[in-house]
Scaffold this motif. Structure first.
Motif, PDB file in Angstrom:
ATOM      1  N   LEU A  18       0.877  -1.240  -0.060  1.00  0.00           N
ATOM      2  CA  LEU A  18      -0.139  -0.081   0.127  1.00  0.00           C
ATOM      3  C   LEU A  18       0.810   1.181  -0.075  1.00  0.00           C
ATOM      4  CD1 LEU A  18      -2.898  -0.900   2.119  1.00  0.00           C
ATOM      5  CD2 LEU A  18      -3.107   0.138  -0.059  1.00  0.00           C
ATOM      6  N   ALA A  19       1.893   1.222   0.834  1.00  0.00           N
ATOM      7  CA  ALA A  19       2.816   2.447   0.670  1.00  0.00           C
ATOM      8  C   ALA A  19       3.278   2.546  -0.565  1.00  0.00           C
ATOM      9  CB  ALA A  19       3.981   2.120   1.765  1.00  0.00           C
ATOM     10  N   ARG A  20       3.790   1.507  -1.370  1.00  0.00           N
ATOM     11  CA  ARG A  20       4.453   1.531  -2.750  1.00  0.00           C
ATOM     12  C   ARG A  20       3.245   2.392  -3.605  1.00  0.00           C
ATOM     13  NH1 ARG A  20       4.519  -0.603  -7.518  1.00  0.00           N
ATOM     14  NH2 ARG A  20       3.090  -1.949  -6.794  1.00  0.00           N
ATOM     15  N   ILE A  21       2.089   1.762  -3.599  1.00  0.00           N
ATOM     16  CA  ILE A  21       0.717   2.097  -4.481  1.00  0.00           C
ATOM     17  C   ILE A  21       0.744   3.744  -4.254  1.00  0.00           C
ATOM     18  CG2 ILE A  21      -1.604   2.047  -4.656  1.00  0.00           C
ATOM     19  CD1 ILE A  21      -1.380  -1.015  -3.928  1.00  0.00           C
ATOM     20  N   LEU A  22       0.611   4.241  -3.202  1.00  0.00           N
ATOM     21  CA  LEU A  22       0.384   5.502  -2.962  1.00  0.00           C
ATOM     22  C   LEU A  22       1.552   6.395  -3.358  1.00  0.00           C
ATOM     23  CD1 LEU A  22      -1.085   5.383   0.870  1.00  0.00           C
ATOM     24  CD2 LEU A  22      -2.280   6.090  -1.185  1.00  0.00           C
ATOM     25  N   PHE A  23       2.761   5.943  -3.012  1.00  0.00           N
ATOM     26  CA  PHE A  23       3.932   6.735  -3.750  1.00  0.00           C
ATOM     27  C   PHE A  23       3.892   6.803  -5.255  1.00  0.00           C
ATOM     28  CE2 PHE A  23       5.762   6.693   0.475  1.00  0.00           C
ATOM     29  CZ  PHE A  23       6.070   7.753   0.756  1.00  0.00           C
ATOM     30  N   SER A  24       3.522   5.836  -5.654  1.00  0.00           N
ATOM     31  CA  SER A  24       3.724   5.681  -7.153  1.00  0.00           C
ATOM     32  C   SER A  24       2.403   6.413  -8.006  1.00  0.00           C
ATOM     33  CB  SER A  24       3.593   4.236  -7.735  1.00  0.00           C
ATOM     34  OG  SER A  24       2.562   3.458  -7.194  1.00  0.00           O
ATOM     35  N   GLY A  25       1.666   6.588  -7.203  1.00  0.00           N
ATOM     36  CA  GLY A  25       0.505   7.448  -7.823  1.00  0.00           C
ATOM     37  C   GLY A  25       0.792   8.744  -8.294  1.00  0.00           C
TER      38      GLY A  25
ATOM     39  N   ARG B 280       3.718  17.285  -3.729  1.00  0.00           N
ATOM     40  CA  ARG B 280       2.808  18.311  -3.592  1.00  0.00           C
ATOM     41  C   ARG B 280       1.458  17.857  -3.848  1.00  0.00           C
ATOM     42  NH1 ARG B 280       5.622  23.332  -2.345  1.00  0.00           N
ATOM     43  NH2 ARG B 280       7.925  23.169  -2.892  1.00  0.00           N
ATOM     44  N   ARG B 281       1.443  16.928  -4.772  1.00  0.00           N
ATOM     45  CA  ARG B 281       0.101  16.228  -4.987  1.00  0.00           C
ATOM     46  C   ARG B 281       0.063  15.086  -4.023  1.00  0.00           C
ATOM     47  NH1 ARG B 281       2.007  17.002  -9.996  1.00  0.00           N
ATOM     48  NH2 ARG B 281       2.560  14.999 -10.263  1.00  0.00           N
ATOM     49  N   LEU B 282       0.747  14.355  -3.917  1.00  0.00           N
ATOM     50  CA  LEU B 282       0.878  13.204  -2.728  1.00  0.00           C
ATOM     51  C   LEU B 282       0.462  13.665  -1.310  1.00  0.00           C
ATOM     52  CD1 LEU B 282       1.104  10.141  -1.779  1.00  0.00           C
ATOM     53  CD2 LEU B 282       3.614  10.811  -1.520  1.00  0.00           C
ATOM     54  N   TYR B 283       1.013  14.681  -1.015  1.00  0.00           N
ATOM     55  CA  TYR B 283       0.474  15.430   0.473  1.00  0.00           C
ATOM     56  C   TYR B 283      -0.187  16.758   0.256  1.00  0.00           C
ATOM     57  CZ  TYR B 283       4.219  12.221   2.166  1.00  0.00           C
ATOM     58  OH  TYR B 283       5.046  10.931   2.496  1.00  0.00           O
ATOM     59  N   PRO B 284      -1.501  16.538   0.175  1.00  0.00           N
ATOM     60  CA  PRO B 284      -2.366  18.119   0.139  1.00  0.00           C
ATOM     61  C   PRO B 284      -1.922  18.963   1.214  1.00  0.00           C
ATOM     62  CG  PRO B 284      -3.689  15.835   0.336  1.00  0.00           C
ATOM     63  CD  PRO B 284      -2.341  15.423   0.601  1.00  0.00           C
TER      64      PRO B 284
ATOM     65  N   LEU C 185      -3.411  12.268   2.818  1.00  0.00           N
ATOM     66  CA  LEU C 185      -2.551  11.818   1.550  1.00  0.00           C
ATOM     67  C   LEU C 185      -3.481  11.738   0.428  1.00  0.00           C
ATOM     68  CD1 LEU C 185      -0.627   8.685   2.967  1.00  0.00           C
ATOM     69  CD2 LEU C 185       0.333  10.774   2.265  1.00  0.00           C
ATOM     70  N   HIS C 186      -2.994  11.646  -0.845  1.00  0.00           N
ATOM     71  CA  HIS C 186      -3.864  11.702  -2.123  1.00  0.00           C
ATOM     72  C   HIS C 186      -3.427  10.585  -3.175  1.00  0.00           C
ATOM     73  CE1 HIS C 186      -5.244  12.998  -6.223  1.00  0.00           C
ATOM     74  NE2 HIS C 186      -6.436  13.452  -5.444  1.00  0.00           N
ATOM     75  N   HIS C 187      -4.330   9.994  -3.644  1.00  0.00           N
ATOM     76  CA  HIS C 187      -3.823   9.058  -5.008  1.00  0.00           C
ATOM     77  C   HIS C 187      -4.880   9.317  -5.961  1.00  0.00           C
ATOM     78  CE1 HIS C 187      -3.778   5.313  -7.073  1.00  0.00           C
ATOM     79  NE2 HIS C 187      -2.319   5.118  -6.548  1.00  0.00           N
ATOM     80  N   PRO C 188      -4.656   9.263  -7.298  1.00  0.00           N
ATOM     81  CA  PRO C 188      -5.541   9.671  -8.284  1.00  0.00           C
ATOM     82  C   PRO C 188      -6.675   8.776  -8.464  1.00  0.00           C
ATOM     83  CG  PRO C 188      -3.511   8.946  -9.035  1.00  0.00           C
ATOM     84  CD  PRO C 188      -3.349   9.238  -7.628  1.00  0.00           C
TER      85      PRO C 188
END
Length: 288
Positions: free
Chosen positions: A142-149, A173-177, A236-239
């Motif tokens: 899940l950490a890898r998924i969120l960063f790679s978003g 800056r998109r990953l961390y709102p 956090l944000h994921h597309p």
């Protein structure tokens, strides 16, 4: 390479100066004399008065001319400057490295296989093991998924450095709102590690790289922010699922106290919990 800690005593003096500059006389129970102050904050003689040390002694300490201070004096200065628990510990670290006290030597960091396996099977949220140089030493799917978003992690198997990602990767800056909070917290944690390991060349190189390439980091670093928060909330944000609200807990490994196991989770039944499940299920489906 830029000297990130300065000569012995300078880091301690810079920290003391930064902390007295943020206080006003009324903050510490002193009467303002009503005169215009050329610089912000308390005067040296006011700090010395509050800590019950001589002005000459405090001045020499701040200027790096005195490299020794007893724990009692350091605690008195911490009280005078209204330091937080993290800042107080950092002050003692700086005084230890500036003086003759023995200081810990940096050693190569490795994650024990059992810890890596524990992280890999954690599915309630992202999980990472963070080293003293802010290298991600292990993470779960899940950490890898969120960063790679938002960040291209490339094909390399080498895990990234969290500080470099946050300050140097535009996608962060998109990953961390709430990017500013994350930036201050990471710089503050790096400050703790530099105070604890002033002779670590990898830490010095990291601070130099960030200072040279990120004006935001250089500005935060100049303020001597200290942060070692062990729990809280992260956004956090994921597309694919939009914004996530996660709580986190930081666990220290007894035999590797500078390694942090950080576990994130969403509130039970929340949209964030459903989003995490969706991300994991979708990725497992692709892999299947």
């Amino acid at each position: 390479m830029r000297n990130t800690t300065g000569a012995h005593g300078t880091a301690l003096g810079s920290f003391l100066q930064a902390r007295r500059s943020r206080l006003r006389p009324e903050d510490v129970g002193l009467d303002s004399d009503g005169k215009h102050r050329r610089v912000a904050g308390l005067r040296r003689e006011e700090v010395a008065q509050l800590a019950r040390v001589s002005v000459n002694y405090y001045t020499r300490l701040e200027q790096g001319q005195n490299r020794s201070a007893s724990p009692e004096v350091l605690d008195a200065l911490a009280g005078a400057l209204r330091l937080s628990q993290d800042e107080r510990a950092h002050l003692h670290d700086l005084a230890g490295s500036a003086g003759t006290q023995a200081r810990p030597e940096p050693v190569a960091e490795h994650v024990r296989p059992a810890v890596a396996r524990m992280i890999s099977v954690y599915e309630q949220g992202p999980a990472v093991v963070l080293g003293r140089q802010l290298n991600i030493l292990a993470w779960n799917e899940l950490a890898r998924i969120l960063f790679s978003g938002h960040i291209d992690l490339g094909a390399t198997e080498t895990l990234p450095n969290l500080a470099e990602l946050v300050f140097l990767e535009p996608g962060a800056r998109r990953l961390y709102p709430v990017w500013t909070d994350e930036a201050h917290e990471l710089a503050g944690y790096l400050r703790v590690m530099v105070g604890r390991y002033p002779g670590d060349p990898a830490l010095s190189a990291l601070v130099s790289k960030l200072s040279d390439n990120s004006p935001e980091f250089a500005k935060i670093w100049s303020g001597h922010v200290v942060w070692d928060k062990t729990h809280g909330t992260r956004y956090l944000h994921h597309p694919e699922v939009d914004r996530l609200t996660l709580s986190f807990e930081t666990l220290r490994l007894p035999d590797s106290p500078d390694q942090c196991v950080i576990l994130y989770q969403a509130e039970a039944g929340s949209e964030s919990e459903r989003a995490l499940r969706s991300l994991l299920a979708g990725r497992n489906g692709q892999n299947g």
